[in-house]
Design a protein around this motif. Structure first.
Motif, mmCIF file in Angstrom:
data_model
loop_
_atom_site.group_PDB
_atom_site.id
_atom_site.type_symbol
_atom_site.label_atom_id
_atom_site.label_comp_id
_atom_site.label_asym_id
_atom_site.label_seq_id
_atom_site.Cartn_x
_atom_site.Cartn_y
_atom_site.Cartn_z
ATOM 1 N N SER A 48 0.838 -1.195 0.000
ATOM 2 C CA SER A 48 0.000 0.000 0.000
ATOM 3 C C SER A 48 0.878 1.251 0.000
ATOM 4 C CB SER A 48 -0.897 0.016 1.237
ATOM 5 O OG SER A 48 -0.114 0.167 2.411
ATOM 6 N N HIS A 49 0.274 2.381 -0.353
ATOM 7 C CA HIS A 49 1.004 3.650 -0.300
ATOM 8 C C HIS A 49 1.475 3.934 1.117
ATOM 9 C CE1 HIS A 49 1.299 6.299 -3.872
ATOM 10 N NE2 HIS A 49 0.405 5.471 -4.387
ATOM 11 N N GLU A 50 0.664 3.576 2.093
ATOM 12 C CA GLU A 50 1.011 3.853 3.483
ATOM 13 C C GLU A 50 2.269 3.085 3.901
ATOM 14 O OE1 GLU A 50 -2.015 3.112 2.365
ATOM 15 O OE2 GLU A 50 -2.914 5.099 2.629
ATOM 16 N N VAL A 51 2.337 1.818 3.507
ATOM 17 C CA VAL A 51 3.516 1.014 3.835
ATOM 18 C C VAL A 51 4.754 1.583 3.153
ATOM 19 C CG1 VAL A 51 4.600 -1.252 3.510
ATOM 20 C CG2 VAL A 51 2.233 -1.104 4.295
ATOM 21 N N PHE A 52 4.603 2.018 1.916
ATOM 22 C CA PHE A 52 5.733 2.573 1.170
ATOM 23 C C PHE A 52 6.215 3.891 1.780
ATOM 24 C CE2 PHE A 52 7.095 5.675 -2.056
ATOM 25 C CZ PHE A 52 8.228 5.041 -2.561
ATOM 26 N N SER A 53 5.264 4.758 2.133
ATOM 27 C CA SER A 53 5.620 6.128 2.517
ATOM 28 C C SER A 53 5.994 6.308 3.978
ATOM 29 C CB SER A 53 4.460 7.072 2.201
ATOM 30 O OG SER A 53 3.363 6.813 3.063
ATOM 31 N N TRP A 54 5.585 5.367 4.845
ATOM 32 C CA TRP A 54 5.793 5.547 6.286
ATOM 33 C C TRP A 54 5.153 6.857 6.752
ATOM 34 C CZ3 TRP A 54 11.567 4.070 7.682
ATOM 35 C CH2 TRP A 54 11.766 2.706 7.416
ATOM 36 N N ASN A 55 4.061 7.248 6.077
ATOM 37 C CA ASN A 55 3.346 8.495 6.387
ATOM 38 C C ASN A 55 4.216 9.738 6.216
ATOM 39 O OD1 ASN A 55 0.839 7.237 7.113
ATOM 40 N ND2 ASN A 55 1.779 6.632 9.067
ATOM 41 N N ARG A 56 5.172 9.656 5.313
ATOM 42 C CA ARG A 56 6.026 10.792 4.993
ATOM 43 C C ARG A 56 5.613 11.371 3.643
ATOM 44 N NH1 ARG A 56 10.940 10.705 7.930
ATOM 45 N NH2 ARG A 56 10.992 8.974 9.423
ATOM 46 N N PRO A 57 6.011 12.610 3.328
ATOM 47 C CA PRO A 57 5.679 13.208 2.032
ATOM 48 C C PRO A 57 6.240 12.378 0.883
ATOM 49 C CG PRO A 57 6.458 14.881 3.563
ATOM 50 C CD PRO A 57 6.716 13.554 4.220
ATOM 51 N N VAL A 58 5.462 12.232 -0.177
ATOM 52 C CA VAL A 58 5.871 11.458 -1.346
ATOM 53 C C VAL A 58 6.163 12.412 -2.498
ATOM 54 C CG1 VAL A 58 5.201 9.680 -2.999
ATOM 55 C CG2 VAL A 58 4.466 9.498 -0.605
ATOM 56 N N PHE A 59 7.295 12.198 -3.169
ATOM 57 C CA PHE A 59 7.705 13.052 -4.282
ATOM 58 C C PHE A 59 7.746 12.238 -5.578
ATOM 59 C CE2 PHE A 59 9.697 14.453 -0.337
ATOM 60 C CZ PHE A 59 9.322 15.777 -0.278
ATOM 61 N N VAL A 60 7.658 12.948 -6.707
ATOM 62 C CA VAL A 60 7.685 12.301 -8.024
ATOM 63 C C VAL A 60 8.998 12.623 -8.716
ATOM 64 C CG1 VAL A 60 6.588 12.116 -10.289
ATOM 65 C CG2 VAL A 60 5.183 12.432 -8.233
ATOM 66 N N LYS A 61 9.677 11.602 -9.231
ATOM 67 C CA LYS A 61 10.919 11.799 -9.998
ATOM 68 C C LYS A 61 10.522 12.182 -11.422
ATOM 69 C CE LYS A 61 15.438 11.360 -10.623
ATOM 70 N NZ LYS A 61 16.398 10.430 -10.094
ATOM 71 N N GLN A 62 11.028 13.308 -11.899
ATOM 72 C CA GLN A 62 10.649 13.833 -13.198
ATOM 73 C C GLN A 62 11.680 13.464 -14.271
ATOM 74 O OE1 GLN A 62 7.775 15.170 -13.660
ATOM 75 N NE2 GLN A 62 7.148 15.609 -11.548
ATOM 76 N N TYR A 63 11.177 13.111 -15.459
ATOM 77 C CA TYR A 63 12.028 12.805 -16.611
ATOM 78 C C TYR A 63 11.471 13.512 -17.843
ATOM 79 C CZ TYR A 63 13.932 8.914 -13.849
ATOM 80 O OH TYR A 63 14.540 8.144 -12.878
ATOM 81 N N THR A 64 12.352 13.878 -18.753
ATOM 82 C CA THR A 64 11.887 14.467 -20.017
ATOM 83 C C THR A 64 11.388 13.391 -20.973
ATOM 84 O OG1 THR A 64 14.162 14.399 -20.874
ATOM 85 C CG2 THR A 64 13.445 16.449 -19.837
#
Length: 230
Positions: A48-64
């Protein structure tokens, strides 16, 4: 965040907060595929997102430039259950970047100065010339050192070749999907990428051939030198 995004959270290390990035692939359904460390050993799993994030802010890696979302998730799913975690060569960022753009890279390691140095594939040829002008015992020592260097380089080149071939197949798959969706513009761009990596694979294949030629030269010269010492 949408399906196929490469996402990451800042994780603590040795009591210090936000030391390193933990990467994964967003599946778009509330789950993330990533190298999970919940069991006995790190395993690529869907959590789940919760397990992945540990309730921390989630960021997106950007690519062109990146694969289409369906392709990204498909690649991530193809490695579910894998247990080959290696900090230097196959960590969570290596995995997620491979899924997203086809490159087995970790920007964090590079920034920390821990990235494995790429050796010059043909530096040993200079060693051959220098050794032939010296005494046989020193030459044999240099040849042995050169063979070790070439073996490492051959493994690196083979990995690069396999990666380029994987890119060729994946961009071909991306072009097919784009055509089915009526996106000729995306299909054209994908085919251009396919051609680029096909040429790269051919270049690496030529380098491998030259490297093998150098190895054979080393072996012949070493045999000749050993015979002189008998």
């Amino acid at each position: 965040m949408v399906r196929g995004d490469q996402i990451y959270v800042m994780r603590p290390l040795m009591g210090m907060d936000g030391v390193y990035e933990h990467h994964g692939i967003d599946c778009g359904d509330g789950t993330v595929i990533h190298y999970s460390k919940r069991g006995d050993e790190p395993t690529i799993a869907r959590t789940s997102h919760e397990v992945f994030s540990w309730n921390r802010p989630v960021f997106v890696k950007q690519y062109t430039t990146a694969y289409m979302p369906d392709v990204v998730v498909e690649r991530a799913e193809s490695r579910l259950g894998e247990r080959r975690y290696d900090l230097m060569n196959n960590n969570c960022e290596h995995f997620a970047t491979w899924c997203k753009v086809g490159r087995n890279e970790s920007k964090q390691l590079t920034e920390y100065g821990l990235d494995v140095r790429r050796l010059d594939p043909f530096a040993s040829r200079q060693w051959i010339r220098e050794a032939e002008e010296g005494d046989p015992m020193k030459a044999i020592a240099l040849y042995n050192q050169a063979m070790g260097n070439l073996t490492v380089t051959q493994n690196q080149l083979q990995a690069q070749y396999n990666q380029a071939q994987d890119q060729v197949l994946t961009w071909h798959r991306t072009a097919d999907l784009a055509l089915k969706q009526g996106r000729e513009d995306l299909a054209r761009a994908a085919l251009e990428r396919k051609v680029k990596f096909k040429r790269e694979a051919e270049k690496i294949q030529n380098q491998l051939a030259q490297l093998i030629e150098t190895q054979e030269t080393l072996k012949r010269n070493t045999t000749s030198l050993r015979q002189k010492l008998v």
